[in-house]
Design a protein around this motif. Sequence first.
Motif, mmCIF file in Angstrom:
data_model
loop_
_atom_site.group_PDB
_atom_site.id
_atom_site.type_symbol
_atom_site.label_atom_id
_atom_site.label_comp_id
_atom_site.label_asym_id
_atom_site.label_seq_id
_atom_site.Cartn_x
_atom_site.Cartn_y
_atom_site.Cartn_z
ATOM 1 N N SER A 215 0.856 -1.189 0.000
ATOM 2 C CA SER A 215 0.000 0.000 0.000
ATOM 3 C C SER A 215 0.888 1.233 0.000
ATOM 4 O O SER A 215 2.107 1.144 -0.114
ATOM 5 N N GLY A 216 0.260 2.388 0.121
ATOM 6 C CA GLY A 216 1.011 3.634 0.181
ATOM 7 C C GLY A 216 1.437 4.120 -1.189
ATOM 8 O O GLY A 216 0.904 3.707 -2.219
ATOM 9 N N THR A 217 2.417 5.004 -1.190
ATOM 10 C CA THR A 217 2.917 5.618 -2.426
ATOM 11 C C THR A 217 4.319 5.098 -2.728
ATOM 12 O O THR A 217 5.167 5.015 -1.840
ATOM 13 N N LEU A 218 4.543 4.742 -3.976
ATOM 14 C CA LEU A 218 5.868 4.333 -4.435
ATOM 15 C C LEU A 218 6.261 5.246 -5.581
ATOM 16 O O LEU A 218 5.565 5.326 -6.594
ATOM 17 N N ARG A 219 7.377 5.948 -5.435
ATOM 18 C CA ARG A 219 7.821 6.920 -6.435
ATOM 19 C C ARG A 219 8.935 6.298 -7.273
ATOM 20 O O ARG A 219 10.015 6.011 -6.761
ATOM 21 N N LEU A 220 8.648 6.099 -8.544
ATOM 22 C CA LEU A 220 9.573 5.435 -9.466
ATOM 23 C C LEU A 220 10.095 6.432 -10.485
ATOM 24 O O LEU A 220 9.325 7.075 -11.195
ATOM 25 N N GLY A 221 11.411 6.554 -10.577
ATOM 26 C CA GLY A 221 12.035 7.333 -11.635
ATOM 27 C C GLY A 221 12.461 6.414 -12.767
ATOM 28 O O GLY A 221 12.705 5.228 -12.548
ATOM 29 N N SER A 222 12.549 6.949 -13.969
ATOM 30 C CA SER A 222 12.898 6.115 -15.116
ATOM 31 C C SER A 222 13.496 6.946 -16.234
ATOM 32 O O SER A 222 13.145 8.110 -16.419
ATOM 33 N N MET A 223 14.371 6.321 -17.002
ATOM 34 C CA MET A 223 14.807 6.913 -18.260
ATOM 35 C C MET A 223 13.622 6.987 -19.215
ATOM 36 O O MET A 223 12.699 6.174 -19.145
ATOM 37 N N GLU A 224 13.646 7.960 -20.115
ATOM 38 C CA GLU A 224 12.561 8.123 -21.082
ATOM 39 C C GLU A 224 12.374 6.861 -21.923
ATOM 40 O O GLU A 224 11.253 6.401 -22.146
ATOM 41 N N SER A 225 13.467 6.296 -22.413
ATOM 42 C CA SER A 225 13.371 5.137 -23.301
ATOM 43 C C SER A 225 12.772 3.939 -22.575
ATOM 44 O O SER A 225 11.971 3.187 -23.137
ATOM 45 N N THR A 226 13.144 3.736 -21.316
ATOM 46 C CA THR A 226 12.615 2.612 -20.544
ATOM 47 C C THR A 226 11.129 2.791 -20.279
ATOM 48 O O THR A 226 10.347 1.837 -20.382
ATOM 49 N N ALA A 227 10.735 4.019 -19.952
ATOM 50 C CA ALA A 227 9.315 4.284 -19.706
ATOM 51 C C ALA A 227 8.481 3.997 -20.947
ATOM 52 O O ALA A 227 7.373 3.462 -20.865
ATOM 53 N N ALA A 228 9.024 4.332 -22.125
ATOM 54 C CA ALA A 228 8.270 4.148 -23.360
ATOM 55 C C ALA A 228 8.241 2.699 -23.821
ATOM 56 O O ALA A 228 7.188 2.183 -24.225
ATOM 57 N N ALA A 229 9.386 2.013 -23.753
ATOM 58 C CA ALA A 229 9.495 0.694 -24.370
ATOM 59 C C ALA A 229 9.276 -0.469 -23.410
ATOM 60 O O ALA A 229 8.863 -1.549 -23.837
ATOM 61 N N ARG A 230 9.549 -0.253 -22.127
ATOM 62 C CA ARG A 230 9.549 -1.383 -21.200
ATOM 63 C C ARG A 230 8.457 -1.362 -20.128
ATOM 64 O O ARG A 230 8.085 -2.422 -19.616
ATOM 65 N N LEU A 231 7.975 -0.191 -19.760
ATOM 66 C CA LEU A 231 7.132 -0.100 -18.574
ATOM 67 C C LEU A 231 5.626 -0.238 -18.770
ATOM 68 O O LEU A 231 4.941 -0.641 -17.824
ATOM 69 N N PRO A 232 5.038 0.111 -19.906
ATOM 70 C CA PRO A 232 3.573 0.096 -19.985
ATOM 71 C C PRO A 232 2.918 -1.217 -19.538
ATOM 72 O O PRO A 232 1.994 -1.203 -18.713
ATOM 73 N N GLN A 233 3.374 -2.350 -20.037
ATOM 74 C CA GLN A 233 2.739 -3.616 -19.673
ATOM 75 C C GLN A 233 2.989 -4.016 -18.220
ATOM 76 O O GLN A 233 2.037 -4.337 -17.501
ATOM 77 N N PRO A 234 4.249 -4.016 -17.723
ATOM 78 C CA PRO A 234 4.438 -4.396 -16.318
ATOM 79 C C PRO A 234 3.770 -3.456 -15.327
ATOM 80 O O PRO A 234 3.263 -3.912 -14.297
ATOM 81 N N LEU A 235 3.728 -2.156 -15.615
ATOM 82 C CA LEU A 235 3.079 -1.245 -14.672
ATOM 83 C C LEU A 235 1.571 -1.417 -14.682
ATOM 84 O O LEU A 235 0.910 -1.260 -13.647
ATOM 85 N N ALA A 236 1.003 -1.750 -15.832
ATOM 86 C CA ALA A 236 -0.434 -2.054 -15.879
ATOM 87 C C ALA A 236 -0.728 -3.303 -15.066
ATOM 88 O O ALA A 236 -1.732 -3.364 -14.326
#
Length: 292
Positions: free
Chosen positions: A88-109
């Motif tokens: 629970s609570g808040t988790l603050r994740l930083g990321s490179m632009e390329s990783t956010a675009a290519a790698r994160l959409p499916q796992p974060l969903a």
Amino acid sequence: MDLNNLAIFRAVAREQSVTRAAQSLQRAQSNVTTRIQQLEAELGVSLFLREGKRMLLTEQGQAFLAYAEQLLTLADEARQALHPEQPSGTLRLGSMESTAAARLPQPLARFHQEHPQVTLEVSTGPSLPMLDAVLTRRVDCALVAQPHSWQEGRWQAEELPAGLDAQAVFREELLLVLPTSHPPVERPEQVQIRTLAGFAQGCSYRHIALSWLGCGGPAVRVQEIGSYHGILACVAAGSCVGVVPRSLLELPRQPPAVRSIPLLELDTLLVRRQGYASVAFERLQETLRSPQ
């Protein structure tokens, strides 16, 4: 010290506006103003300079923000530690632009679906500023690329700052991208275009590109671009070269009109402060490392 007041102070500091902070916190603007005034009275200092509608931190405000971040982070960690079975609570994740675009959409969903009680805040930026954000508690963890240098004909990994734990979660192949009209390249001195399209200083991929290109030929000029779409557009136009991960180059349905040449493979690292632990972070770590 009232944690609610600290959260309101942090929101105003980030937004530089009482109005926007009130909107983000879903509070009345008058309530936010009152809470800031109460905190300043309690501390006996002015935390903000009022310039019209802008709220800029004073020197004391800058110093206090670092402590506020630590107190709020520690309080959130304590709440999560009491309920280890339920992230629970808040988790603050930083990321490179390329990783956010290519790698994160499916796992974060998938993460959101499995752990809806966790509020995940994602911010993007170059690797070195993200590492600093982890160390100064502005984010809890970040996805970064470890800088490498081209030395004596091979790649050498550079050390990460002290105080961080890191583990590999993705493997990336970095590509040198060139205009389609450019002759084939095997060595740095064969690159005819001496302008690199890249992000601002602090980007590991920019550092890698400059290290390799600087080993041969005239000096390299950097044209700073704010997005990978912009980088690829400059390369396609024939004015620049660039360095991008293959995973990002393969995203568009229609491949960009550029020539690509493998440069090196390296890991994308999930980094956190030494000693930082939360159930939400552990679940995110598991999600990022699990098969897609």
